[in-house]
Design an enzyme around this catalytic site. Structure first.
Site, PDB file in Angstrom:
ATOM      1  N   LEU A  62      48.381  32.339  62.257  1.00 22.30           N
ATOM      2  CA  LEU A  62      47.600  31.520  61.772  1.00 22.30           C
ATOM      3  C   LEU A  62      46.601  30.720  62.736  1.00 22.30           C
ATOM      4  CD1 LEU A  62      49.266  29.957  58.697  1.00 22.30           C
ATOM      5  CD2 LEU A  62      47.918  32.096  58.737  1.00 22.30           C
ATOM      6  N   HIS A 112      41.958  29.963  59.276  1.00 21.94           N
ATOM      7  CA  HIS A 112      42.895  30.124  58.286  1.00 21.94           C
ATOM      8  C   HIS A 112      43.119  28.763  57.573  1.00 21.94           C
ATOM      9  CE1 HIS A 112      44.578  33.785  60.243  1.00 21.94           C
ATOM     10  NE2 HIS A 112      44.418  34.212  59.123  1.00 21.94           N
ATOM     11  N   SER A 133      40.195  34.735  65.092  1.00 20.84           N
ATOM     12  CA  SER A 133      40.750  35.768  64.531  1.00 20.84           C
ATOM     13  C   SER A 133      42.211  35.988  65.177  1.00 20.84           C
ATOM     14  CB  SER A 133      40.003  37.029  64.756  1.00 20.84           C
ATOM     15  OG  SER A 133      40.846  38.099  64.543  1.00 20.84           O
TER      16      SER A 133
HETATM   17  P1  AMP Z   1      43.574  37.471  57.664  1.00 17.41           P
HETATM   18  O1  AMP Z   1      45.000  36.802  58.132  1.00 17.41           O
HETATM   19  O2  AMP Z   1      42.753  37.890  58.822  1.00 17.41           O
HETATM   20  O3  AMP Z   1      43.681  38.408  56.724  1.00 17.41           O
HETATM   21  O4  AMP Z   1      42.741  36.326  57.004  1.00 17.41           O
HETATM   22  C1  AMP Z   1      43.112  35.565  56.030  1.00 17.41           C
HETATM   23  C2  AMP Z   1      41.936  34.966  55.231  1.00 17.41           C
HETATM   24  O5  AMP Z   1      41.296  33.710  56.366  1.00 17.41           O
HETATM   25  C3  AMP Z   1      40.671  35.810  54.969  1.00 17.41           C
HETATM   26  O6  AMP Z   1      40.112  35.405  53.831  1.00 17.41           O
HETATM   27  C4  AMP Z   1      39.776  35.631  56.070  1.00 17.41           C
HETATM   28  O7  AMP Z   1      38.504  35.953  55.877  1.00 17.41           O
HETATM   29  C5  AMP Z   1      39.956  34.247  56.443  1.00 17.41           C
HETATM   30  N1  AMP Z   1      39.597  34.028  58.007  1.00 17.41           N
HETATM   31  C6  AMP Z   1      39.851  34.583  58.976  1.00 17.41           C
HETATM   32  N2  AMP Z   1      39.216  34.340  60.133  1.00 17.41           N
HETATM   33  C7  AMP Z   1      38.744  33.095  59.736  1.00 17.41           C
HETATM   34  C8  AMP Z   1      37.685  32.405  60.212  1.00 17.41           C
HETATM   35  N3  AMP Z   1      37.524  32.433  61.686  1.00 17.41           N
HETATM   36  N4  AMP Z   1      36.948  31.319  59.637  1.00 17.41           N
HETATM   37  C9  AMP Z   1      37.193  31.201  58.405  1.00 17.41           C
HETATM   38  N5  AMP Z   1      38.158  31.974  57.698  1.00 17.41           N
HETATM   39  C10 AMP Z   1      38.594  32.965  58.197  1.00 17.41           C
END
Ligand code: AMP
Length: 292
Positions: free
Chosen positions: A43, A47, A197
């Protein structure tokens, strides 16, 4: 480990799907509004911005951490996906998350049960991420539909950073006849513009700086796109990526509503510029909305 572990006075950590369904079911019956944030862990502030928003808008906040094997089209990418569970737990507690669902694979995909549903995603599955990562969105739908059945949230929080995924999930909820409201949250960025990310953890300091080229290219497109053919801005965006040693899978301008490709912009339609590019072995995606 017991099925439900109270890690602290603040957050419940649930490992079993059945326990999660029972718990959220009871809370729903008690009249609580449930916000849900699905993640794959490792995270970061992006997130946590979703968790904080869910905290403001709901009575109960559930976050899941599950690295979903069936959405990785590249097995190496799955193996190398960063995992930082202890740190994630602390961050979620600080963000006042109520429940963390932390399942093993067997909880989400019980052995002996079918795991091959196919969702009609139409055009969304053949363009951009759909084209470059075959099967990826079917895998996303398989996990999100399972998690949605377990949690049955009132509101689902997802990030605009994964623009096409947001469209896919909205379509999935329609296909599921889900009454859940989708909340799309803005992209959080590093100071140089690089979208936060989990995959950024795999970049060296120098690579992180150069990966800022993705946002530079997107910003260039937003600033210079004029009514007419889009080739010239896309070409310059490609130069910006190359200067930063980024290898593009695609640089595209598409309709913000339907992701239909735009070769010629009329100057009115809301559009989105999207990039997927490799920095070394790490594949990064980002996007920016373009309004007239
Ligand atoms: P993930 O863990 O990459 O599957 O992401 C989980 C959630 O967090 C998804 O809905 C992503 O779009 C969101 N998310 C990932 N990176 C970001 C970011 N930089 N800003 C806002 N939301 C994000």
């Amino acid at each position: 480990m017991p099925a439900i572990t109270t890690f602290s006075a603040m957050m419940l950590i649930i490992k079993r799907a059945e326990d999660l369904s029972k718990y959220t079911g009871r809370e729903r019956l008690a009249g609580k509004k449930i916000g849900f944030v699905p993640t794959m862990g490792a995270l970061h502030e992006g997130h946590l911005s979703l968790v904080k928003r869910a905290r403001e808008e709901n009575d109960l906040v559930v976050c899941s951490i599950f690295v979903n094997p069936v959405q990785f089209n590249d097995p190496k990418d799955f193996e190398r996906y960063p995992k930082t569970p202890e740190k994630d737990i602390l961050l979620l507690e600080k963000a006042a998350c109520d429940v963390l669902f932390l399942p093993d694979v067997e909880e989400v995909y019980p052995p002996g049960t079918p795991n091959n549903e196919v969702y009609d995603l139409g055009y969304l599955e053949t363009v951009l991420e759909g084209k470059y990562r075959p099967g990826h969105f079917q895998g996303v739908c398989r996990v999100v539909s399972r998690l949605m059945h377990m949690v049955q949230p009132d509101q689902l929080y997802i990030g605009q950073k994964d623009y096409q995924q947001c469209m896919v999930i909205k379509r999935l909820l329609l296909l599921m006849h889900s009454p859940c409201h989708t909340v799309i949250c803005p992209t959080l960025r590093e100071p140089n513009g690089l979208a936060m990310s989990s995959r950024n953890m795999r970049l060296s300091d120098e690579e992180r700086i150069k990966a800022g080229g993705i946002f530079e290219a997107l910003s260039y497109i937003r600033q210079h796109l004029k009514p007419g053919p889009v080739n010239d801005v896309l070409e310059e965006a490609q130069h910006i990526l190359q200067r930063n040693e980024l290898q593009a899978d695609y640089i595209a301008i598409a309709g913000a509503e339907d992701l239909g490709g735009i070769d010629y912009w009329d100057g009115h339609a809301e559009a989105v510029a999207l990039i997927a590019a490799f920095m070394g072995e790490v594949r990064l995606i980002d996007n920016i909305i373009i309004t007239a």
